[in-house]
Design a protein around this motif. Structure first.
Motif, PDB file in Angstrom:
ATOM      1  N   VAL A   1      48.777  33.542  44.921  1.00 49.05           N
ATOM      2  CA  VAL A   1      49.108  32.122  45.013  1.00 49.05           C
ATOM      3  C   VAL A   1      48.087  31.382  45.881  1.00 49.05           C
ATOM      4  O   VAL A   1      47.670  30.266  45.562  1.00 49.05           O
ATOM      5  N   VAL A   2      47.662  31.998  46.973  1.00 50.94           N
ATOM      6  CA  VAL A   2      46.660  31.374  47.830  1.00 50.94           C
ATOM      7  C   VAL A   2      45.354  31.171  47.078  1.00 50.94           C
ATOM      8  O   VAL A   2      44.686  30.136  47.218  1.00 50.94           O
ATOM      9  N   LEU A   3      44.971  32.132  46.241  1.00 50.07           N
ATOM     10  CA  LEU A   3      43.758  31.983  45.434  1.00 50.07           C
ATOM     11  C   LEU A   3      43.868  30.799  44.488  1.00 50.07           C
ATOM     12  O   LEU A   3      42.910  30.034  44.312  1.00 50.07           O
ATOM     13  N   VAL A   4      45.020  30.634  43.855  1.00 47.20           N
ATOM     14  CA  VAL A   4      45.214  29.507  42.932  1.00 47.20           C
ATOM     15  C   VAL A   4      45.051  28.181  43.661  1.00 47.20           C
ATOM     16  O   VAL A   4      44.451  27.228  43.150  1.00 47.20           O
ATOM     17  N   VAL A   5      45.542  28.087  44.870  1.00 48.21           N
ATOM     18  CA  VAL A   5      45.519  26.834  45.617  1.00 48.21           C
ATOM     19  C   VAL A   5      44.134  26.523  46.152  1.00 48.21           C
ATOM     20  O   VAL A   5      43.661  25.377  46.094  1.00 48.21           O
ATOM     21  N   LEU A   6      43.452  27.542  46.662  1.00 46.72           N
ATOM     22  CA  LEU A   6      42.181  27.301  47.347  1.00 46.72           C
ATOM     23  C   LEU A   6      40.982  27.240  46.418  1.00 46.72           C
ATOM     24  O   LEU A   6      39.899  26.823  46.835  1.00 46.72           O
TER      25      LEU A   6
ATOM     26  N   LEU B   1      34.361  28.162  40.940  1.00 45.35           N
ATOM     27  CA  LEU B   1      35.142  29.362  41.243  1.00 45.35           C
ATOM     28  C   LEU B   1      36.591  29.257  40.779  1.00 45.35           C
ATOM     29  O   LEU B   1      37.322  30.245  40.846  1.00 45.35           O
ATOM     30  N   ARG B   2      36.993  28.080  40.304  1.00 40.31           N
ATOM     31  CA  ARG B   2      38.403  27.896  39.979  1.00 40.31           C
ATOM     32  C   ARG B   2      38.849  28.783  38.818  1.00 40.31           C
ATOM     33  O   ARG B   2      39.897  29.439  38.890  1.00 40.31           O
ATOM     34  N   VAL B   3      38.040  28.827  37.740  1.00 40.57           N
ATOM     35  CA  VAL B   3      38.437  29.628  36.576  1.00 40.57           C
ATOM     36  C   VAL B   3      38.476  31.127  36.905  1.00 40.57           C
ATOM     37  O   VAL B   3      39.469  31.805  36.609  1.00 40.57           O
ATOM     38  N   PRO B   4      37.411  31.701  37.531  1.00 41.50           N
ATOM     39  CA  PRO B   4      37.522  33.132  37.899  1.00 41.50           C
ATOM     40  C   PRO B   4      38.679  33.416  38.859  1.00 41.50           C
ATOM     41  O   PRO B   4      39.356  34.439  38.746  1.00 41.50           O
ATOM     42  N   ALA B   5      38.906  32.502  39.810  1.00 43.50           N
ATOM     43  CA  ALA B   5      39.994  32.715  40.757  1.00 43.50           C
ATOM     44  C   ALA B   5      41.349  32.704  40.061  1.00 43.50           C
ATOM     45  O   ALA B   5      42.232  33.511  40.378  1.00 43.50           O
ATOM     46  N   LEU B   6      41.527  31.798  39.097  1.00 44.69           N
ATOM     47  CA  LEU B   6      42.776  31.777  38.343  1.00 44.69           C
ATOM     48  C   LEU B   6      42.973  33.064  37.564  1.00 44.69           C
ATOM     49  O   LEU B   6      44.088  33.592  37.473  1.00 44.69           O
ATOM     50  N   GLY B   7      41.880  33.599  37.015  1.00 46.14           N
ATOM     51  CA  GLY B   7      41.985  34.866  36.286  1.00 46.14           C
ATOM     52  C   GLY B   7      42.367  36.019  37.193  1.00 46.14           C
ATOM     53  O   GLY B   7      43.227  36.842  36.846  1.00 46.14           O
ATOM     54  N   VAL B   8      41.726  36.084  38.363  1.00 43.80           N
ATOM     55  CA  VAL B   8      42.057  37.150  39.312  1.00 43.80           C
ATOM     56  C   VAL B   8      43.507  37.017  39.781  1.00 43.80           C
ATOM     57  O   VAL B   8      44.242  38.009  39.885  1.00 43.80           O
ATOM     58  N   ALA B   9      43.938  35.777  40.066  1.00 46.43           N
ATOM     59  CA  ALA B   9      45.304  35.569  40.517  1.00 46.43           C
ATOM     60  C   ALA B   9      46.314  35.988  39.456  1.00 46.43           C
ATOM     61  O   ALA B   9      47.325  36.634  39.751  1.00 46.43           O
ATOM     62  N   ALA B  10      46.037  35.613  38.206  1.00 42.01           N
ATOM     63  CA  ALA B  10      46.948  36.004  37.129  1.00 42.01           C
ATOM     64  C   ALA B  10      47.010  37.521  36.986  1.00 42.01           C
ATOM     65  O   ALA B  10      48.089  38.101  36.790  1.00 42.01           O
ATOM     66  N   ALA B  11      45.848  38.179  37.097  1.00 44.63           N
ATOM     67  CA  ALA B  11      45.821  39.642  36.988  1.00 44.63           C
ATOM     68  C   ALA B  11      46.611  40.289  38.128  1.00 44.63           C
ATOM     69  O   ALA B  11      47.351  41.261  37.925  1.00 44.63           O
ATOM     70  N   LEU B  12      46.469  39.745  39.347  1.00 36.50           N
ATOM     71  CA  LEU B  12      47.205  40.289  40.484  1.00 36.50           C
ATOM     72  C   LEU B  12      48.709  40.126  40.301  1.00 36.50           C
ATOM     73  O   LEU B  12      49.483  41.055  40.585  1.00 36.50           O
ATOM     74  N   LEU B  13      49.126  38.982  39.836  1.00 36.41           N
ATOM     75  CA  LEU B  13      50.558  38.753  39.651  1.00 36.41           C
ATOM     76  C   LEU B  13      51.140  39.668  38.577  1.00 36.41           C
ATOM     77  O   LEU B  13      52.206  40.265  38.756  1.00 36.41           O
ATOM     78  N   VAL B  14      50.436  39.788  37.456  1.00 34.35           N
ATOM     79  CA  VAL B  14      50.941  40.635  36.371  1.00 34.35           C
ATOM     80  C   VAL B  14      50.980  42.096  36.811  1.00 34.35           C
ATOM     81  O   VAL B  14      51.987  42.802  36.629  1.00 34.35           O
ATOM     82  N   ALA B  15      49.869  42.574  37.418  1.00 38.38           N
ATOM     83  CA  ALA B  15      49.820  43.977  37.845  1.00 38.38           C
ATOM     84  C   ALA B  15      50.846  44.259  38.934  1.00 38.38           C
ATOM     85  O   ALA B  15      51.524  45.296  38.918  1.00 38.38           O
TER      86      ALA B  15
END
Length: 847
Positions: A351-356, A361-375
């Motif tokens: 969630v912090v990645l999505v906000v910051l 960097l927004r698109v890669p950060a959203l992808g990493v955040a989504a992967a972290l949440l799903v995993a």
């Protein structure tokens, strides 16, 4: 009132802001040099004050930017006409006149209402998720502490029995558990506590997202974290303290949005995180400081908040360290840490990645955040939850103990707080019947276990075949043949073991291997070396065992043991196969590497006596040996030896001393008999047992008779209640152990009393030794008052407590007292909290 100041001159801007900010209800939310500085920013204010701008064009732009949502005031001499919507105020007017033009911002009021509603929605979602994900029953130290806090609410120390009845004291998260116990909700209180922690974390996360400017997605992101199973991995495993610690860290980050109350917000975040442990508190401190690095004013307020938070949480963080040393810094997990323990942290980081995330960097950060949440959520769903609901086991009272398999110990304690248990001291192979009956009985008796619960029906059959009494076949409960209850007074031979901690542990295992139960022999351990003891202390015990090389000054150690032997002392000395110089003027011990057939026994056995040496075949491996040694050059000293050539590896000696009937006895060994016996060497075990038997037989002590067996039955109506303030609660007769020697009374987990009927030598308390346990000799005066005299408590090799009694002892109390630092920590916390609230109130009034 929120005010925006616009002025071309920096000095003029600061002057107007200071002039208006002198009113407590005014908050300067923005200063700007021109209308252009206000572009691209969301501004919610009640009043705009402008002065020194370049004509009416700037005023029109500001009015267009702000609209009709706020009052517009221009400080002007009135020589130039003002655009529509602006009110002119001449210099020299009062602040009240200027502020009267303000208009209440409707959207800001709606935003505040929306934030409250969003917080309520997040809290509700957290409560529902907690009751869905967190099992009502589970196994953990915290749940066991909850059970004990409910059972003994009047006890000053809330603890649970884990390993020979030893308390795992003062975990930093237990104040929360204690508070949850006061609700009277039982296991549901743990779920409620988890729900409260999750709700606060969700609200703090929402505030953090709002601070970052993501207003539209704040509610959605908070709900994603709160509703997903990833956040609830810790409480599902029985650990709510870590969830509270993470909540404190998020609060520290979210608290950076505050201004005047920043000190209070930071201190509150640090204090909340302290309930998760010292590591979580350190993380909250780092988070708070990192959020205020850029602003000098914020740094000062944050540092002050951190200091007050650390001081206010002293009552939570210091008791674990005071009670258990560095062990108190460890989390109280009932299992080893696993990869799944990172899941809640990963969900929060996502969630912090999505906000910051900003810019590219927004698109890669959203992808990493989504992967972290799903995993994280997927891993949380597959993590097994160990949540058994074991049946109730009838108690046999406070003076008996249930021996259980280590894997079952916490589950039994959580559901049966009235049943003292032992788990970590009973090897699994013993519980499934791998040990011999004598060894098993001795081990269980030394632990005070009057009953045993086997882990499966296979082991139950094994115990049954060995003539164990079957108490409950369905619950797999069996009765141990012989026990000595948890707290007893009596006359029993004692051994003072002088050894370092590792050697003492080996010696204790050897005593269990030879079947030396506390009915026959009590082994007291002295962690101090020989040369730091005195003769009176040694003479309190039947015999002295010197194992290893426990001395720092060979001269002082030799002098003490020489005087002890001169007083008809009994010494068992085994130097644990360690060569080198020795005490008592003995020759140096040297290494030997021999096979068993190279040893020979030299002993003259009388017709009516048993041989002293049972090692007919010698011993394989490395040993140490010495040349012949005679006590006081007595030619008749040596009674029996085991030799290799002319060197002795085992020597029995005895002699008359100063015409006394008793003789000085001594066994010297270079075979390391305790280590061999503990490792299962039957020949070494038999030799060690024979040596102890020889000394105890010559000591000719009269043992105390039967101690009684706790039954767990309810006392008949009219029986005296031995416990203070028990109220209407049923009292079991097993809370009182009455025999010919003494009446022992269980009053609470932290207070026991013994009333002696006859003069006796000692008390044995089979509770885990801890420095805060105190023993007091109680003298009752005329009028009912009591005076107390402290008695020294000494540890046994089993980690229990032994007290030597003076001849005039009649009443003895065992009391667990809090560490003095605990009282000091509560005082520090109280003072820090008072000062913090006073400063916060002053700042709030000033605002």
């Amino acid at each position: 009132m929120h005010v925006v100041v616009v002025a071309g001159s920096p000095a003029l801007r600061e002057a107007i802001a200071a002039w208006l900010g002198g009113v407590k209800r005014v908050r300067i939310v923005r200063t700007a040099a021109s209308a252009k500085d206000l572009d691209g920013q969301r501004i919610e204010c009640d009043l705009v004050v402008a002065s020194g701008l370049e004509g009416s064009r700037e005023l029109r732009a500001i009015g267009k930017r702000i609209g009709s949502q706020a009052g517009l005031v221009a400080l002007t001499l009135g020589t130039t006409p003002l655009p529509a919507g602006w009110a002119g105020v001449r210099p020299g007017a009062s602040r009240t006149h200027v502020l009267d033009h303000a208009r209440a911002h409707p959207e800001r009021n709606l935003a505040a209402s929306g934030a409250v509603l969003s917080a309520l929605a997040v809290a509700t979602a957290a409560a529902v998720a907690a009751f869905l994900y967190v099992p009502r029953f589970g196994v953990s130290f915290e749940r066991a502490a909850l059970a004990y806090a409910e059972r003994y609410p009047d006890t000053s120390v809330w603890w649970h029995v884990w390993g020979s009845g030893g308390p795992l004291l003062a975990s930093s998260s237990w104040p929360l558990i204690k508070g949850a116990a006061l609700t009277g909700l039982g296991p549901a209180a743990f779920v409620l506590l988890a729900a409260l922690a999750g709700a606060v974390l969700g609200i703090a996360l929402q505030a953090l997202v709002l601070r970052a400017g993501a207003r539209r997605s704040a509610l959605a992101l908070s709900l994603v974290v709160v509703i997903g199973p990833a956040l609830w991995v810790w409480p599902r495993g029985g650990d709510v303290g870590s969830l509270v610690g993470l909540t404190g860290v998020v609060l520290a980050l979210a608290g950076s949005v505050t201004r005047n109350l920043r000190v209070l917000a930071t201190a509150l975040a640090v204090a909340v995180s302290s309930f998760g442990g010292v590591l979580w508190m350190a993380a909250a401190v780092v988070a708070a400081i990192a959020s205020a690095v850029r602003s000098r004013q914020r740094r000062r307020a944050t540092f002050a908040g951190v200091v007050f938070g650390v001081l206010a949480s002293a009552a939570v963080t210091l008791p674990p360290v005071a009670a258990r040393g560095l062990e108190g810094l460890r989390p109280s997990l009932a299992r080893t840490p696993a990869a799944s323990d990172l899941v809640p942290v990963l969900a929060t980081v996502a969630v912090v990645l999505v906000v910051l995330a900003r810019g590219r960097l927004r698109v890669p950060a959203l992808g990493v955040a989504a992967a972290l949440l799903v995993a994280g959520n997927a891993l949380a769903l597959v993590v097994p939850v160990h949540a058994p609901e074991p049946s109730r086991i009838p108690t046999s009272g406070a003076f008996g103990r249930l021996a259980v398999h280590p894997a079952e110990a916490l589950a039994i304690v959580t559901s049966n707080p009235d049943v003292p248990t032992t788990g970590d001291e009973v090897p699994a192979e013993i519980m499934v019947g791998a040990g011999g009956r004598t060894e098993t009985n001795a081990l269980l008796e030394r632990l005070g276990a009057d009953r045993a619960r086997t882990p499966d029906r296979t082991s139950a059959i094994i115990f049954n075949e060995r003539d164990w009494a079957v108490l409950d076949r369905d619950r797999l409960l069996f009765a141990a043949p012989i026990i000595r209850p948890i707290l007893t007074a009596g006359i029993t031979p004692t051994v003072l073991l002088i050894a370092d901690e590792a050697d003492a542990r080996v010696f204790g295992e050897a005593m269990a291997a030879v079947g030396a139960a506390t009915e026959r022999l009590i082994t007291v351990w002295s962690p101090r070396p020989v040369d730091e003891l005195d003769l009176d202390f040694l003479q309190e015990f039947t015999m002295v065992a010197v194992y290893g090389r426990p001395w720092t000054s060979a001269g002082r150690a030799s002098d003490l043991l020489q005087r002890y032997l001169d007083g008809s002392g009994f010494i068992l000395m085994d130097i644990a196969s360690r060569p080198g110089s020795q005490i008592l003027g003995m020759p140096d011990a040297v290494n030997l590497q021999r096979s068993a057939d190279e040893y020979r026994v030299v002993e003259e056995v009388k017709d009516d006596a048993l041989p002293l040496v049972t090692l007919a075949a010698g011993a394989d491996g490395r040993v140490v040996a010495m040349d012949q040694w005679r006590y006081r050059d007595d030619a008749a000293w040596e009674l029996a030896t085991v030799r290799v050539g002319t060197e002795r590896v085992l020597q029995f000696g005895a002699t008359k001393v100063a015409g006394e009937a008793l003789a000085a006895h001594m066994l010297w060994s270079g075979l390391d008999l305790p280590a061999r016996a503990a490792a299962g060497d039957e020949a070494a075990r038999d030799q060690l047992e024979r040596a102890i038997q020889w000394m105890l037989t010559d000591a000719a002590m009269q043992l105390t008779g039967p101690y009684g067996r706790p039954a767990g039955t309810v006392c008949p109506p009219g029986a005296a209640d031995p416990r203070p303030a028990a109220g209407a609660e049923a009292v079991t007769c097993a809370d009182v152990l009455d025999n010919a020697t003494a009446t022992s009374i269980f009053q609470s987990p932290t207070r026991w009393r013994v009333r002696l009927k006859v003069a006796t030598t000692h008390l044995l308390f089979k509770e885990r030794f801890h420095p805060e346990w105190r023993a007091y000799q109680v003298e009752q005066r005329v009028g009912g008052s009591e005076s107390t005299t402290p008695l020294p408590i000494r540890p046994t090799v089993d980690g229990h407590m032994y007290v030597t009694l003076p001849p005039n002892a009649r009443i003895v109390d065992f009391v667990f007292e809090r560490h003095p630092l605990e009282a000091a920590s509560r005082g520090v916390s109280a003072v820090a909290t008072f000062v913090l609230l006073a400063i916060s109130f002053f700042l709030w009034r000033r605002r």
